[in-house]
Write an enzyme that holds these catalytic residues in place. Sequence first.
Site, PDB file in Angstrom:
ATOM      1  N   GLU A   1       0.818  -1.590  -0.216  1.00 46.72           N
ATOM      2  CA  GLU A   1       0.312   0.008  -0.023  1.00 46.72           C
ATOM      3  C   GLU A   1       0.618   1.170   0.124  1.00 46.72           C
ATOM      4  O   GLU A   1       2.028   1.364   0.949  1.00 46.72           O
ATOM      5  CB  GLU A   1      -1.025   0.093   0.867  1.00 46.72           C
ATOM      6  CG  GLU A   1      -2.064   1.024   1.627  1.00 46.72           C
ATOM      7  CD  GLU A   1      -3.103   1.152   2.546  1.00 46.72           C
ATOM      8  OE1 GLU A   1      -4.075   1.375   2.296  1.00 46.72           O
ATOM      9  OE2 GLU A   1      -2.549   0.761   3.569  1.00 46.72           O
TER      10      GLU A   1
ATOM     11  N   GLU B   1      -2.720  -4.082   7.115  1.00 48.58           N
ATOM     12  CA  GLU B   1      -4.344  -4.647   7.110  1.00 48.58           C
ATOM     13  C   GLU B   1      -4.023  -5.581   6.116  1.00 48.58           C
ATOM     14  O   GLU B   1      -4.894  -6.562   5.435  1.00 48.58           O
ATOM     15  CB  GLU B   1      -5.066  -3.992   7.010  1.00 48.58           C
ATOM     16  CG  GLU B   1      -5.169  -3.034   5.504  1.00 48.58           C
ATOM     17  CD  GLU B   1      -4.895  -1.844   6.003  1.00 48.58           C
ATOM     18  OE1 GLU B   1      -5.504  -0.976   4.296  1.00 48.58           O
ATOM     19  OE2 GLU B   1      -4.115  -0.942   6.463  1.00 48.58           O
TER      20      GLU B   1
ATOM     21  N   GLU C   1      -6.558  -2.597  12.799  1.00 52.92           N
ATOM     22  CA  GLU C   1      -6.126  -2.895  11.866  1.00 52.92           C
ATOM     23  C   GLU C   1      -6.706  -4.409  11.101  1.00 52.92           C
ATOM     24  O   GLU C   1      -6.880  -4.647  10.329  1.00 52.92           O
ATOM     25  CB  GLU C   1      -4.772  -3.792  12.091  1.00 52.92           C
ATOM     26  CG  GLU C   1      -2.830  -2.832  11.915  1.00 52.92           C
ATOM     27  CD  GLU C   1      -3.197  -1.491  10.423  1.00 52.92           C
ATOM     28  OE1 GLU C   1      -3.515  -2.300   9.343  1.00 52.92           O
ATOM     29  OE2 GLU C   1      -2.684  -0.354  10.850  1.00 52.92           O
TER      30      GLU C   1
END
Length: 881
Positions: free
Chosen positions: A164, A302, A336
């Site tokens: 990410e 996550e 998360e």
Amino acid sequence: MRRTLVTAVALALAGLSAVSTAAPAAPAAPTSRPVTTTQLPRNVVPTHYDVAITPDIAKLTLAGKATITLQVLEPTPSITLNALDMAFASATLTPAKGKALTPKIAVDNEAQTATFTFDKPLAPGQYRLALDYTGKIGTQANGLFAIDYDTAAGNKRALFTQFENSDARRMIPSWDEPAHKATFTLQATVPTGLMAVSNMPASSAKDLGNGTTRVDFAPSPKMSTYLLFLSVGDFERATTQADGVEIGVVTQRGAIDQARFALDSSADVLREYNDYFGTPYPLPKLDNVASPGASQFFSAMENWGAIFTFEHTLLLDPSISTQSDKQRVFAVAAHEIAHQWFGDLVTMSWWDDLWLNEGFATWMASRTTQKLHPEWNTQLEAIGSRESAMTLDSVESTHPVVQHVETVEQASQAFDSITYQKGSAVIRMLEGYVGGDAWRTGVRSYMKAHAYGNTVSDDLWREIQSAAGKPVLDIAHDFTLQPGIPMLRVAAGKCTDGKTTLTLTQDEFTRDRPGKTPLRWRVPVIAQAGGEPARTVVEGGQGTLDVPGCGPVVVNAGQSGYYRTLYAPAQFAGLRSNFAKLDAIDQLGVMNDVWALGMAGLQSSSDYLDLVKATPRDADPQIWGDIAGSLQSLDAYYRGDAQRQAKFRAFAIAQLSPVFARVGWDAKPGEADPVKVLRTDLIEALGALGDRDVIGESRRRYAAQDSGALPGELRRSVLGVVARHADAATWDRLHAAAKSEKTPLVKDDLYMLLSSAQDAALAQRALELALTDEPGATNSAGMIRTVAGLHPDLAFDFAVAHREQVDAKVDSTSRSRYYPRLANNSLDPAMVGKLKAYADKYVATGSRRATENAMANITYRVGVRKERLPAIDAWLAKHKG
């Protein structure tokens, strides 16, 4: 900037370019949503990836094979996907029927793409694109990266991924955008004896007889590329069960016991979320994988079924960990795990709506921490979280919660306190407006309607509005589609017939644009005057409210609203006189408003000191922790003016010392957890303020070096005081300890301590040390940032002068905001020009919001020093003794 009670899930703070905020009216509700942004052609979409990765851990290279099942939606002569730092040995496209095709391959590292061009246009239909390629393994947390760490058995290396927002393309050629969900089957060939971890459980492992083992993982659910995960290393894994799901923690060998609290907490949180969301967690396992090292961008990620967390936010080492660390471990895990639904199961369509992931997870973690650990009384942290957002949201360079993102770099900058903390605050306000039951019903409907899909913000608002039967959409649009902070000016009439009538006028709070024409919001308001709370929605800039009771009125009672409250002088006087009677959360909310309004010149800056004097010594520990942080922040404005600073410090120490005397140096049997946190807060604050007793006792305990004098829960705080006031000999002693330390968690702490000296010569030594290989590849950037805490001008100038070396030690996701942050606390007006010159030379035009934020903050700080401190000085002179 003051320190506040900000929850530990404030992960990354940055921003984009300036946003105009001059329009006086709220934006109209959109009648239709524009087509989701993309940087790739829309004519081809993937449905499944078969990926085989063979990393060379020693050489930091990878060999990969990917076969991507895709759909061509319209005739096209080429297929373009994302790839970065890759070389392709071959590519073959096989249609569902017919012969395989061999395309021409063109790689564009600037655009981060690879294009496969064919002799004639491809017909619509299903194909399989087989790619053979090589890539790189980095040393910072982007893509597939390596972390080297010390152990008693010697130096070791482990691999992890961080994708990410847009770094899956560094390991897998892919449609690396959140809306392109697909399933994944991953295979990894790794050195025999090492553990490989991915999103799904391993389905098989075969020893190939050549020192490597091939591990196949079960197929994943449909998900975005940025959630794929792979890790390889000398790991241990511990597990438990919750609602039929295997919960695991994975650590370097020998550290598994330090993850037990995270393991048990994860099981508790999963059970809570299965109930709250009404949709059971859909994967067979949920791991949390610990890594040594650090990033300037994030603390945890996550990945679906395989959360990644740096050790400093997952492990609890009894030799250094504190109660604050324990609460942070829980809060980050809760954040998360919330993403396993909000973000993983249901994903925003594009980075414009990133807050749907981060704001919701931040709110959910706060709510869940308070519910499962009421003994921590963390509900007050929502105020600090809100303040973190308002600090950024009160300057011109802010942006709406829902923001327009075009580039990869802009997406990286979207991870800031507006996205996280303002998003969370808006959710908290709206939940208070519609009620907890209606809110949860709406969330459950949203989750069921959009599972395994992609959404925009209005998809959530419509489900909430349907469940609540209230006009949520308009209020939500006001607070998420435009930037800024409402401010309510409060005028109270006389109390008659047992009720007080308030007149509320909506303005806008800003720190850098006095006289700005205010935007308009529909503002949900709760007010209380000792009786039942009264509620209204202020619309069109004006409102009245009858509040039961005749006592001092608290507007924003319970502090669920996202707005500032400016009381008339007589009303403030009443609150000050009755301050000890207010609920703790309202004490904190009023203090935060008075601080911000005073520093912005909307009321006297000394009013905050009146509230400090009015705070009882036995007030909630978190109130005194917040006061300690605020007094430290005020002290920083006096930097370089020893005489005036000494007068302020005498006052600050006189306020904090009696509270510390009540708390004491050593824990008492049965004391509340918030008291443990306050103890370390006060040691650090009094040490920073130059309190001779605390400095002397810290040095005594450091010299003793025994567990009685230096228990684990005090070690970091005591060493922090010692390091801050270190001379050259003490610094050398700390340096020797850092070099010889074999535990990464402790070693990293020691290098940060070396960077916290207030002596400029020692700070310079720390900067020079940061450019060597000694601290470790991911510690150097943190050391420079730590130096910037006390020496912002020195740190910024040093980093810019050594930019190429520093760039290599900062994850690429963070570079455009890393340098401005170093200068953020400068009091030198000339720094504004330096920042502009830096951005003009090195930062893309559309990615300068972090620079603009820093420039605005420096201008503000210079103004506070010049225009607000005189009132503080006058108050101090009047209140001697």
